[in-house]
Design an enzyme around this catalytic site. Sequence first.
Site, PDB file in Angstrom:
ATOM      1  N   SER A  13      67.053  72.488 -17.458  1.00 49.07           N
ATOM      2  CA  SER A  13      66.508  71.163 -17.121  1.00 49.07           C
ATOM      3  C   SER A  13      66.245  71.033 -15.625  1.00 49.07           C
ATOM      4  O   SER A  13      65.713  70.020 -15.178  1.00 49.07           O
ATOM      5  CB  SER A  13      67.454  70.057 -17.587  1.00 49.07           C
ATOM      6  N   THR A  30      38.038  31.956 -24.934  1.00 47.17           N
ATOM      7  CA  THR A  30      38.847  32.353 -26.091  1.00 47.17           C
ATOM      8  C   THR A  30      37.905  33.217 -26.925  1.00 47.17           C
ATOM      9  O   THR A  30      36.685  32.947 -26.955  1.00 47.17           O
ATOM     10  CB  THR A  30      39.356  31.149 -26.913  1.00 47.17           C
ATOM     11  N   HIS A  31      38.416  34.227 -27.548  1.00 48.61           N
ATOM     12  CA  HIS A  31      37.572  35.210 -28.270  1.00 48.61           C
ATOM     13  C   HIS A  31      36.526  35.837 -27.339  1.00 48.61           C
ATOM     14  O   HIS A  31      35.489  36.293 -27.804  1.00 48.61           O
ATOM     15  CB  HIS A  31      36.863  34.573 -29.470  1.00 48.61           C
ATOM     16  N   SER A  35      29.277  57.854  -9.495  1.00 50.00           N
ATOM     17  CA  SER A  35      28.924  58.785 -10.560  1.00 50.00           C
ATOM     18  C   SER A  35      28.206  59.964  -9.935  1.00 50.00           C
ATOM     19  O   SER A  35      27.452  59.801  -8.975  1.00 50.00           O
ATOM     20  CB  SER A  35      28.013  58.087 -11.567  1.00 50.00           C
ATOM     21  N   LYS A  64      25.815  53.753  -9.672  1.00 49.58           N
ATOM     22  CA  LYS A  64      27.080  53.387 -10.308  1.00 49.58           C
ATOM     23  C   LYS A  64      28.219  53.206  -9.325  1.00 49.58           C
ATOM     24  O   LYS A  64      28.361  53.924  -8.348  1.00 49.58           O
ATOM     25  CB  LYS A  64      27.490  54.474 -11.300  1.00 49.58           C
ATOM     26  N   GLU A 120      40.574  51.314 -15.044  1.00 47.68           N
ATOM     27  CA  GLU A 120      40.581  52.002 -16.339  1.00 47.68           C
ATOM     28  C   GLU A 120      41.812  52.892 -16.479  1.00 47.68           C
ATOM     29  O   GLU A 120      42.389  53.022 -17.561  1.00 47.68           O
ATOM     30  CB  GLU A 120      39.307  52.830 -16.502  1.00 47.68           C
ATOM     31  N   TYR A 161      77.957  63.080 -26.764  1.00 47.13           N
ATOM     32  CA  TYR A 161      76.797  63.725 -26.145  1.00 47.13           C
ATOM     33  C   TYR A 161      76.192  64.778 -27.060  1.00 47.13           C
ATOM     34  O   TYR A 161      76.900  65.533 -27.726  1.00 47.13           O
ATOM     35  CB  TYR A 161      77.229  64.377 -24.814  1.00 47.13           C
TER      36      TYR A 161
HETATM   37  N1  ARG Z   1      71.581  68.986 -18.084  1.00 48.37           N
HETATM   38  C1  ARG Z   1      72.366  68.228 -18.994  1.00 48.37           C
HETATM   39  C2  ARG Z   1      71.633  66.921 -19.362  1.00 48.37           C
HETATM   40  O1  ARG Z   1      70.785  66.551 -18.644  1.00 48.37           O
HETATM   41  C3  ARG Z   1      73.684  67.883 -18.389  1.00 48.37           C
HETATM   42  C4  ARG Z   1      74.778  67.641 -19.390  1.00 48.37           C
HETATM   43  C5  ARG Z   1      75.145  68.926 -20.064  1.00 48.37           C
HETATM   44  N2  ARG Z   1      76.264  68.733 -20.914  1.00 48.37           N
HETATM   45  C6  ARG Z   1      76.610  69.609 -21.872  1.00 48.37           C
HETATM   46  N3  ARG Z   1      77.603  69.303 -22.611  1.00 48.37           N
HETATM   47  N4  ARG Z   1      75.940  70.723 -22.066  1.00 48.37           N
HETATM   48  O2  ARG Z   1      71.893  66.303 -20.374  1.00 48.37           O
END
Ligand code: ARG
Length: 460
Positions: free
Chosen positions: A20, A152-153, A274, A280, A287, A314
Amino acid sequence: MWGGRFASGPSAIMREINASIPFDKALWRQDIAASKAHVDMLAAQGIVSHEDAALIAGGLDSVAAEYETNGVPENWDLEDIHMTTESRLAELIGAAAGRLHTARSRNDQVATDFRLWVRDAMDQAELGLKQLQVALVGRAGEHADSIMPGFTHLQTAQPVTLGHHLMAYYEMAGRDRSRFAAARVRMNRSPLGAAALAGTGFPIDRFRTAEALGFDGPTDNSLDSVSDRDFALDYLMAAAQASLHLSRLAEEFIIWASQPFGFVTLPDSLSTGSSIMPQKKNPDAAELVRGHSGRIVGCLTSLMITMKGLPLAYSKDMQDDKPPVFEAASLLALSIAAMTGMVAEAKFRTERMRAAAELGYATATDLADWLVRQANIPFREAHHITGSAVKLAESRGIALDQLPLDDLKAIDARIDDRVYAALSVDASVASRASHGGTAPNEVRKRVAEARVALGLEDVT
Ligand code: ARG
């Protein structure tokens, strides 16, 4: 970090799917701050020595300084920001680094870091929306008397003032600000010390770390602490709602800037040309704000679906909580900034707005109201009489107040020449002085209140 029980290392796929660090390196400041609060508490509680704690805190400052200048290194073997920082700390200070993770887990660590990050994002969104309100109030004050068709509309309905129209978005931004503010109050508790899921046997002081990190106190259930991502969802819900408002405002500008409307000239700084059509000037920024709101809603959906099936406590799915929040936060910040600039710098073509209001039979309701008031005709009958007048005017291609009195009298004999005073767009808006109505005096009143609320006036 956990090699003790494993005979072989992870496969290439495992390393990649697990890492991560490419995105959670954005949490480095929060990670360092939380680690410093934690080690300070460990020392105060006699869990690590003051010497080791000082070494760790100094080392964390050095790591932070390195990140500040060189960025955070991305090594997939170290998985995430928590292990990246701890491993660098160990390189810098040696064995004492291993004491930092006493009485803590990455589960409460990431919950803490992410909360701190989201808390800042809430504050930034709130501040940005306030700037948008300042811009809206400024332009609304300028245009409290500028008449435009109200729709409206998307059909001309009754004349309103541009100031009134802009102040509608002030109200929306106010509700958005309050959503972020309320979410912030709800989330401001520290999960640090919940450890992996069950709490810890070490004599930690969760109140101390909570206070050091600016939380109102610790969370009250360790399982909930490591599995709760409501704060991120609350943020995304508030962001999604705000982005819907921004998208609607963007849509107004897109319509107003189109040639048939011609109500606004967009600032050059927020438009594009454009490559093939030289005439343009495209409302790309507006947008994209409209488009970004779809992506922000997608971020909310993404995290809701990530969370919906997870048992306590977790699970690694929760690592996927960060990309949608980070994405939404940057899209929202850009959207707020773009719309603030657009509101502040657009050139409103008030003569075109007024002409459109005068052309669209916008004062037909005023004629009906006049018949009710002056001739005591029931409203439904007055509505019918007015319809005939509109039909006649339309067949001649003229405005209601250009119909000669004789023609009006032929439709209903009770009409007299006082009616013309009610048929002008100015008389129409001035008459709508009910609380929150479009009458210029009402708009000015609301603008004045808004200026005080935004701190733009000295309150005596
Ligand atoms: N990188 C992990 C996350 O963002 C951190 C927690 C990891 N915990 C574990 N039990 N592997 O969730």
